[in-house]
Design a protein around this motif. Structure first.
Motif, PDB file in Angstrom:
ATOM      1  N   ARG A  58      40.578  52.446  37.457  1.00 36.67           N
ATOM      2  CA  ARG A  58      41.476  52.120  38.569  1.00 36.67           C
ATOM      3  C   ARG A  58      40.848  51.053  39.480  1.00 36.67           C
ATOM      4  NH1 ARG A  58      42.736  56.975  39.494  1.00 36.67           N
ATOM      5  NH2 ARG A  58      41.212  57.419  41.114  1.00 36.67           N
ATOM      6  N   LEU A  59      39.587  51.225  39.756  1.00 36.31           N
ATOM      7  CA  LEU A  59      38.907  50.231  40.607  1.00 36.31           C
ATOM      8  C   LEU A  59      38.888  48.862  39.938  1.00 36.31           C
ATOM      9  CD1 LEU A  59      37.232  49.499  43.090  1.00 36.31           C
ATOM     10  CD2 LEU A  59      35.186  50.328  41.882  1.00 36.31           C
ATOM     11  N   LEU A  60      38.659  48.852  38.657  1.00 36.49           N
ATOM     12  CA  LEU A  60      38.659  47.569  37.943  1.00 36.49           C
ATOM     13  C   LEU A  60      40.030  46.906  38.020  1.00 36.49           C
ATOM     14  CD1 LEU A  60      37.160  45.569  36.066  1.00 36.49           C
ATOM     15  CD2 LEU A  60      38.051  46.896  34.130  1.00 36.49           C
ATOM     16  N   SER A  88      32.834  43.857  39.358  1.00 38.45           N
ATOM     17  CA  SER A  88      33.214  42.522  39.847  1.00 38.45           C
ATOM     18  C   SER A  88      32.615  41.446  38.953  1.00 38.45           C
ATOM     19  CB  SER A  88      32.736  42.355  41.288  1.00 38.45           C
ATOM     20  OG  SER A  88      32.935  41.031  41.733  1.00 38.45           O
ATOM     21  N   HIS A 134      31.122  40.345  45.401  1.00 43.54           N
ATOM     22  CA  HIS A 134      31.545  41.745  45.310  1.00 43.54           C
ATOM     23  C   HIS A 134      32.010  42.260  46.657  1.00 43.54           C
ATOM     24  CE1 HIS A 134      29.968  45.976  45.961  1.00 43.54           C
ATOM     25  NE2 HIS A 134      31.066  46.154  45.251  1.00 43.54           N
ATOM     26  N   SER A 186      30.914  49.086  41.499  1.00 36.12           N
ATOM     27  CA  SER A 186      31.930  48.091  41.861  1.00 36.12           C
ATOM     28  C   SER A 186      31.375  46.675  41.747  1.00 36.12           C
ATOM     29  CB  SER A 186      32.441  48.348  43.280  1.00 36.12           C
ATOM     30  OG  SER A 186      31.381  48.277  44.216  1.00 36.12           O
ATOM     31  N   GLU A 187      30.093  46.506  42.073  1.00 36.21           N
ATOM     32  CA  GLU A 187      29.496  45.167  41.927  1.00 36.21           C
ATOM     33  C   GLU A 187      29.431  44.774  40.457  1.00 36.21           C
ATOM     34  OE1 GLU A 187      26.056  44.424  44.299  1.00 36.21           O
ATOM     35  OE2 GLU A 187      25.262  42.936  42.910  1.00 36.21           O
ATOM     36  N   LEU A 188      29.093  45.764  39.631  1.00 38.34           N
ATOM     37  CA  LEU A 188      29.036  45.477  38.201  1.00 38.34           C
ATOM     38  C   LEU A 188      30.431  45.176  37.652  1.00 38.34           C
ATOM     39  CD1 LEU A 188      26.701  45.360  36.269  1.00 38.34           C
ATOM     40  CD2 LEU A 188      27.122  47.740  35.632  1.00 38.34           C
ATOM     41  N   ILE A 240      44.609  44.169  51.199  1.00 42.05           N
ATOM     42  CA  ILE A 240      45.921  44.151  50.528  1.00 42.05           C
ATOM     43  C   ILE A 240      46.334  45.544  50.086  1.00 42.05           C
ATOM     44  CG2 ILE A 240      45.536  41.797  49.733  1.00 42.05           C
ATOM     45  CD1 ILE A 240      44.994  42.953  46.953  1.00 42.05           C
ATOM     46  N   ARG A 258      35.353  40.721  47.658  1.00 41.91           N
ATOM     47  CA  ARG A 258      36.498  41.247  46.907  1.00 41.91           C
ATOM     48  C   ARG A 258      36.856  42.658  47.375  1.00 41.91           C
ATOM     49  NH1 ARG A 258      34.686  39.074  40.922  1.00 41.91           N
ATOM     50  NH2 ARG A 258      35.742  37.062  41.033  1.00 41.91           N
ATOM     51  N   ARG A 271      49.447  46.688  47.709  1.00 40.91           N
ATOM     52  CA  ARG A 271      49.085  47.132  46.375  1.00 40.91           C
ATOM     53  C   ARG A 271      49.738  48.478  46.054  1.00 40.91           C
ATOM     54  NH1 ARG A 271      43.816  47.613  47.102  1.00 40.91           N
ATOM     55  NH2 ARG A 271      43.898  49.866  47.227  1.00 40.91           N
ATOM     56  N   GLU A 273      42.256  47.312  40.382  1.00 42.32           N
ATOM     57  CA  GLU A 273      42.475  46.813  41.746  1.00 42.32           C
ATOM     58  C   GLU A 273      41.708  45.509  41.988  1.00 42.32           C
ATOM     59  OE1 GLU A 273      42.911  51.315  43.644  1.00 42.32           O
ATOM     60  OE2 GLU A 273      41.301  49.962  44.287  1.00 42.32           O
ATOM     61  N   LEU A 274      40.523  45.465  41.494  1.00 36.95           N
ATOM     62  CA  LEU A 274      39.751  44.230  41.660  1.00 36.95           C
ATOM     63  C   LEU A 274      40.411  43.078  40.917  1.00 36.95           C
ATOM     64  CD1 LEU A 274      36.062  45.506  41.349  1.00 36.95           C
ATOM     65  CD2 LEU A 274      37.153  44.489  43.364  1.00 36.95           C
ATOM     66  N   ARG A 275      40.932  43.371  39.741  1.00 35.77           N
ATOM     67  CA  ARG A 275      41.563  42.301  38.981  1.00 35.77           C
ATOM     68  C   ARG A 275      42.800  41.797  39.696  1.00 35.77           C
ATOM     69  NH1 ARG A 275      42.488  44.774  34.548  1.00 35.77           N
ATOM     70  NH2 ARG A 275      44.752  44.906  34.637  1.00 35.77           N
ATOM     71  N   ARG A 276      43.555  42.688  40.238  1.00 38.30           N
ATOM     72  CA  ARG A 276      44.747  42.273  40.984  1.00 38.30           C
ATOM     73  C   ARG A 276      44.361  41.441  42.207  1.00 38.30           C
ATOM     74  NH1 ARG A 276      48.970  45.955  42.983  1.00 38.30           N
ATOM     75  NH2 ARG A 276      50.003  43.951  43.180  1.00 38.30           N
ATOM     76  N   THR A 277      43.289  41.867  42.851  1.00 36.70           N
ATOM     77  CA  THR A 277      42.832  41.106  44.027  1.00 36.70           C
ATOM     78  C   THR A 277      42.418  39.692  43.627  1.00 36.70           C
ATOM     79  OG1 THR A 277      42.040  43.160  45.031  1.00 36.70           O
ATOM     80  CG2 THR A 277      41.198  41.095  45.935  1.00 36.70           C
ATOM     81  N   ILE A 322      46.724  38.319  51.254  1.00 37.98           N
ATOM     82  CA  ILE A 322      45.467  37.691  50.818  1.00 37.98           C
ATOM     83  C   ILE A 322      45.194  36.435  51.645  1.00 37.98           C
ATOM     84  CG2 ILE A 322      44.493  36.311  48.946  1.00 37.98           C
ATOM     85  CD1 ILE A 322      43.981  39.108  48.394  1.00 37.98           C
TER      86      ILE A 322
END
Lengths: 227, 544
Positions: free
Chosen positions: B38-40, B11, A206, B7-9, A216, A209, A220, B42-46, A159
């Motif tokens: 799953r996408l949510l 985020s 968005h 994905s924008e929503l 990553i 991210r 991951r 991954e975004l949270r981890r990021t 990151i």
């Protein structure tokens, strides 16, 4: 309930939300600015104390270099001091000083271009010294360090690298990520700092991210229990 | 909803920046779509990974370094030592650069304008033919002319106007007082007296005191005239026009009082203002490009620029006793007007001849006589020339007097001061001519006088009251309140009609001087603050 990210860091003070206007009882930013304008410049010292760490970190994360961040932070506070009379307090001082700092950092980035090669700043900052990070990677490759912490460190390293100058992230996207996910500002505050509509903040964040998510991806997928 | 929108929503959902409808939509999608969950994740981890990046405390020396920079700037006299309004932090060279650029624009625009005028003068037809030929050749060679070539006379005039406007803009950008620009437009001939007040309250108080003082004098003068109504032969030469405070210009920092007095009483206005201000040093005067401080210097400058004649000249311009008026009565009136001993009027005019050089010497504190002795006849010649010029300017209605300057220059002989120093009785129509005639003695000005004279003779005779009122009103400056001007002008004209009706003597309007008295509060400058105290930085929280 929506899930809120942990906007703090290991060192703590990123819970920002800029509500720090009242550090001292009965002495908010507005009052301090008024004092400075009236000639009590010692009040400006209090403002510097309040925001220097956050401003420094913001500059660092945007410009990517500690020494540059130090100069940029000084410049930001100096510039804000010089033009304090032009500040009409229609927004908070924190918004204003962050706007100055972000603009300076972005200008610095643009002027410096991409001449600088990728540095180890990110790796060093993420996990300590370069030697420690290399040792950690060796242990991990040998199966001696299967702990999740090691995987988190690698994630952080990636990151940090993605956020650095060599990360390929646009300056505008980097600034939004730093202000939101590191400094914890909400969309409205970021919009005020960057002087862009909140909708633009949303879309930039968005895209940033998603780019970081791709950056990553190896880490991951390597993380135990990861998808 | 496509993948990007989702994905924008997601985020924004992570940040809690969704409304109720969006939240319901996201939660429904998350219940139904495993890939969305799953996408949510991954975004949270990021986001968490970014948020968990280590932070650095600001370097401990940052505040000290900031203080050092401020101190250094203060020692160097830089502007970054204290908060300064942005408009005041303009680099001087940028202002000069802007002015130079604007000057260049004006010169080029003026050159174009003159070229265009030349095309309309002699050889215009030839020029047109040549221009048309050249245009045809250019079109044939290069195609259509560029847009700039299509600018006609009107366009060039517009360019010149624009250049003039840009000049004003550059002056504004260079910090020139907008009110000063307005004054330059409205009253280039006006003399400006200025008193600097400490604050707005004092400014207003001083203005009120001066207005009261002048009003009392005006009332007193009118009362004196009124008491002698029907038998006074004194011409109208002592009334004031007092404007309301602040009505002339839009500058809120100023209060103006407009005074119009005979030249012989200009010094009295300086004295009045000094008395109101309480100190001679608080009075400043600007006449044209010259500005001086102090009441004494102001009087000297008034004399030097001819707005205040020396006593001898003033005496020479005193009206002569008319038939049926005793010498004692006349002397009494003259003493009242002059406000001083009448003995000075008995001096020969040459003994106290107006000399602009000596006036300047007084201002700068030199002995004009000593310098004149050393420089031989140079000073005398300058004095004669200046005197002739002054006399010509005071009596611009008389062509003979206007030519005095030329005589003095050509023959190096004493100017014919008699014609200038003794104004001839002037008819109301001619008074208007005298008032509006330009100062110069060129042929153009004389022709203007003649044209105006012919026009005045053709015009129907008007009542003296209306004439005086309109004349006085025309001579007031800028946006001076008309009602006030008319009222006071009518009052003065009433007296004028009485006096002139009996004696046939009217003081020429050219013998009056307009003085704009300004009460100014200097713009507040921010107090130069001391250097900020060094800020302390908490112990480093660096993760390193």
């Amino acid at each position: 309930m929506p899930e809120r990210p942990r906007t703090g860091s290991t060192t703590g003070n990123a819970t920002a939300n800029a509500a720090n206007d009242g550090h001292a009882p009965g002495c908010d930013d507005r009052e301090l600015v008024r004092r400075v304008k009236s000639g009590q410049t010692e009040a400006y010292g209090e403002l510097v104390r309040r925001y220097q760490d956050r401003v420094f970190n913001t500059c660092w994360r945007i410009c990517g270099h500690l020494e540059d961040a130090r100069d940029l932070t000084q410049d930001a506070f100096l510039k804000a001091f010089e033009s304090l009379n032009a500040f009409r307090q229609e927004s908070g001082f924190y918004t204003w000083i962050f706007r100055v700092a972000v603009n300076l950092s972005l200008s610095h980035r643009r002027s410096a271009g991409r001449r600088r090669m990728a540095s180890l700043d990110g790796i060093v900052a993420a996990g300590g010294t370069q030697a420690e990070e290399l040792a950690r990677r060796v242990r991990r490759s040998e199966g001696d360090d299967p702990s999740p912490a090691a995987s988190d460190a690698e994630l952080q390293a990636r990151i940090a690298h993605a956020l650095s100058a060599a990360g390929g992230l646009d300056d505008e996207h980097r600034a939004v990520v730093v202000l939101r996910d590191i400094e914890g500002f909400d969309y409205r505050q970021i919009a005020a700092i960057l002087d862009i509509p909140p909708g633009t903040v949303k879309s930039r964040l968005h895209r940033a991210r998603m780019a970081l998510r791709e950056a990553i991806a190896p880490a991951r997928t390597a993380k135990p229990g990861g998808p | 909803m496509n993948r990007d929108q989702l994905s924008e929503l997601l985020s924004a959902y992570l940040d809690g920046e969704v409304d109720d409808r969006e939240r319901a939509l996201v939660e429904r999608v998350l219940r139904e779509d495993a890939s969305a969950r799953r996408l949510l994740e991954e975004l949270r981890r990021t986001v968490n990974a970014v948020g968990s990046l280590p932070r650095h405390a600001a370097p401990p020396t940052l505040a000290a370094d900031l203080e050092a920079r401020l101190e250094r700037a203060e020692l160097l006299g830089g502007a970054e030592t204290h908060p300064v309004p942005i408009q005041e932090r303009r680099a001087p060279w940028t202002a000069w650069l802007a002015m130079a650029a604007m000057l260049g624009v004006v010169v080029v625009a003026g050159w174009w304008f003159l070229l265009d005028r030349g095309q309309h003068g002699v050889g215009r037809a030839e020029n047109k033919v040549a221009t048309a030929d050249a245009r045809r050749e250019r079109v044939a060679a290069d195609g259509p002319a560029p847009p700039s070539a299509a600018i006609g006379p009107a366009g060039r005039e517009a360019l010149a106007s624009r250049a003039a406007a840009q000049t004003v803009e550059s002056q504004l950008a260079a910090g020139v007082d907008p009110a000063a620009l307005t004054r330059q437009s409205f009253a280039p001939e006006a003399v400006r007296l200025q008193v600097v007040a400490v604050n707005a309250a004092e400014r207003d108080a001083l203005a009120e005191r001066l207005i009261k003082r002048l009003s009392e004098q005006k009332t007193e003068n009118l009362a004196k005239r009124g008491s002698r109504a029907g038998r006074s032969k004194e011409p109208v030469d002592s009334f004031f026009l007092v404007g309301k405070a602040g009505v002339n210009f839009d500058d809120p920092q100023q209060r103006q009082v407009l005074v119009r007095v005979p030249r012989s009483q200009a010094a009295q206005v300086v004295d009045d203002l000094t008395a109101v201000a309480g100190s001679e040093d608080r009075v400043a005067l600007q006449a044209g490009p010259i500005a001086v401080r102090g009441a004494a210097s102001a009087r000297n400058l008034l004399q030097m620029v001819g707005q205040m004649p020396p006593e001898a000249d003033a005496a020479a311009k005193e009206p002569k006793p008319t038939e049926g008026e005793s010498k004692t009565e006349f002397a009494d009136k003259r003493a009242e007007r002059a406000g001083g001993p009448v003995e000075s009027a008995k001096k020969p005019a040459d003994s106290n001849r107006f000399d602009p050089l000596s006036g300047l010497m007084k201002i700068v504190g030199l002995d004009a006589d000593a310098l004149s002795r050393r420089s031989g006849r140079i000073g005398e010649r300058i004095g004669k020339t200046g005197n002739a010029d002054e006399e010509a300017r005071r009596d611009t209605g008389s062509v003979a007097a206007a030519q005095a300057r030329g005589k003095a220059l050509d023959a190096d002989t004493p100017a014919s001061s008699g014609a200038a120093a003794s104004p001839q009785p002037t008819s109301p129509e001619k008074k208007d001519i005298a008032e509006s005639a330009p100062d110069s003695t060129t042929e153009e000005s004389r022709s203007l006088v003649r044209r105006r004279q012919v026009a005045a003779e053709k015009a129907p005779a008007k009542a003296k009251t209306a004439e005086d009122t309109s004349t006085v009103k025309k001579e007031t400056v800028g946006a001076f309140k008309e009602s006030e001007s008319v009222r006071l002008g009518a009052a003065g004209a009433k007296g004028a009609a009485g006096g002139a009706g009996e004696t046939g003597t009217v003081v020429k309007q050219d013998d009056y001087v307009t003085i704009v008295i300004e009460f100014v509060v200097p713009s507040t400058q921010p107090k130069p603050p001391p250097t900020p105290k060094p800020t302390t930085v908490p112990a480093s929280k660096s993760s390193q």
